[in-house]
Enzyme design. Structure first.
Site, mmCIF file in Angstrom:
data_model
loop_
_atom_site.group_PDB
_atom_site.id
_atom_site.type_symbol
_atom_site.label_atom_id
_atom_site.label_comp_id
_atom_site.label_asym_id
_atom_site.label_seq_id
_atom_site.Cartn_x
_atom_site.Cartn_y
_atom_site.Cartn_z
ATOM 1 N N ASP A 65 35.696 88.871 31.601
ATOM 2 C CA ASP A 65 34.707 88.438 30.612
ATOM 3 C C ASP A 65 34.802 89.313 29.375
ATOM 4 O OD1 ASP A 65 33.598 86.552 32.233
ATOM 5 O OD2 ASP A 65 31.812 87.700 32.736
ATOM 6 N N TYR A 67 32.972 91.928 26.860
ATOM 7 C CA TYR A 67 31.877 92.873 27.072
ATOM 8 C C TYR A 67 30.555 92.180 26.737
ATOM 9 C CZ TYR A 67 35.426 96.592 27.132
ATOM 10 O OH TYR A 67 36.499 97.389 27.442
ATOM 11 N N PHE A 78 39.345 94.085 26.761
ATOM 12 C CA PHE A 78 39.257 95.543 26.933
ATOM 13 C C PHE A 78 38.982 96.296 25.630
ATOM 14 C CE2 PHE A 78 41.828 94.270 30.644
ATOM 15 C CZ PHE A 78 41.036 94.799 31.658
ATOM 16 N N HIS A 204 41.883 96.936 39.207
ATOM 17 C CA HIS A 204 41.248 96.939 37.888
ATOM 18 C C HIS A 204 41.036 98.388 37.419
ATOM 19 C CE1 HIS A 204 38.188 96.144 34.791
ATOM 20 N NE2 HIS A 204 38.657 94.905 34.790
#
Length: 238
Positions: A65, A67, A78, A204
């Protein structure tokens, strides 16, 4: 939601924009922006594509998703803008890059490796446009999210769209690097032809999972080695 996307992507994704699911997605997203606080700003929904045209892509880094905190999401997986605090996952990405490539990084004359690491980490910001301009597609699987509600726009059609993006790259390009971090990203790898592309998988980079295999994965060096082997300019990750 008016689809404004780089023309090279428009060409390859035109069929998706005409499908019923995308019309439903458009109506949902329009209503969400009208009634709720939604990230990223509308002009940034397709920013990853605008900064990295189809033929320029060398590496795909897949996020989940955007942020969902105020002023964080900027359309790039990211990444955050330069004046925003670097989130923990991105801090861990930078740490892995430093550990993987720090000894190969250019440094001013007389500056040792330990000094380089201290300086670069202290001055690092989360603006990753520099990667996009070199051919890194920072793609979230879901391109919008409601404020403070992670996953709130999942299952609405974005995943179908980003599956189509990955499939188009896999079928119509050669010798790309796909970095899939975490189970959600790894599932998207089903659309990649691994006989013609390099797929790198790891946990992750979140603080909850980075120590279980993201740290030490050395994906950034492996990506550059692969690009060089196929006569492509490597990415300057640092």
């Amino acid at each position: 939601m008016e689809v404004k996307i780089d023309p090279s992507w428009q060409k390859h994704l035109a069929e998706e924009f005409e499908k019923p699911y995308f019309a439903e997605l458009t109506e949902f997203v329009k209503k969400e922006y009208k009634d709720e606080v939604v990230y990223p700003p509308p002009k940034y929904i397709f920013r990853a594509f605008d900064l990295c045209p189809f033929k320029k892509v060398k590496v795909v880094i897949l996020g989940q998703d955007p942020y969902h905190g105020k002023r964080q999401a900027n359309g790039l997986a990211f990444a955050v803008d330069e004046n925003i605090a670097v989130p923990p996952s991105l801090q861990n990405i930078f740490k892995e890059i430093e550990d993987d490539l720090g000894d190969r990084a250019p440094r001013p004359a007389g500056l040792g490796t330990s000094s380089l690491n201290a300086q670069s980490l202290s001055q690092r910001n989360g603006d990753l446009v520099r990667w996009c301009e070199q051919g890194v597609l920072l793609l979230n699987a879901t391109l919008t999210v409601r404020a403070q509600m992670a996953g709130s726009h999942q299952g609405r059609g974005w995943e179908l769209f980003t599956d189509a993006v990955i499939k188009a790259l896999s079928e119509e390009r050669e010798h790309l690097v796909f970095m899939l971090w975490g189970n959600y990203a790894k599932a998207k790898g089903a659309h990649i032809d691994r006989t013609k592309h390099l797929v790198l998988e790891a946990p992750h980079p979140s603080p909850f999972s980075a120590a279980s295999g993201f740290f030490g994965c050395k994906h950034f060096g492996k990506a550059n080695d692969y690009l060089i082997a196929h006569n492509e300019t490597p990415i300057d990750w640092l």
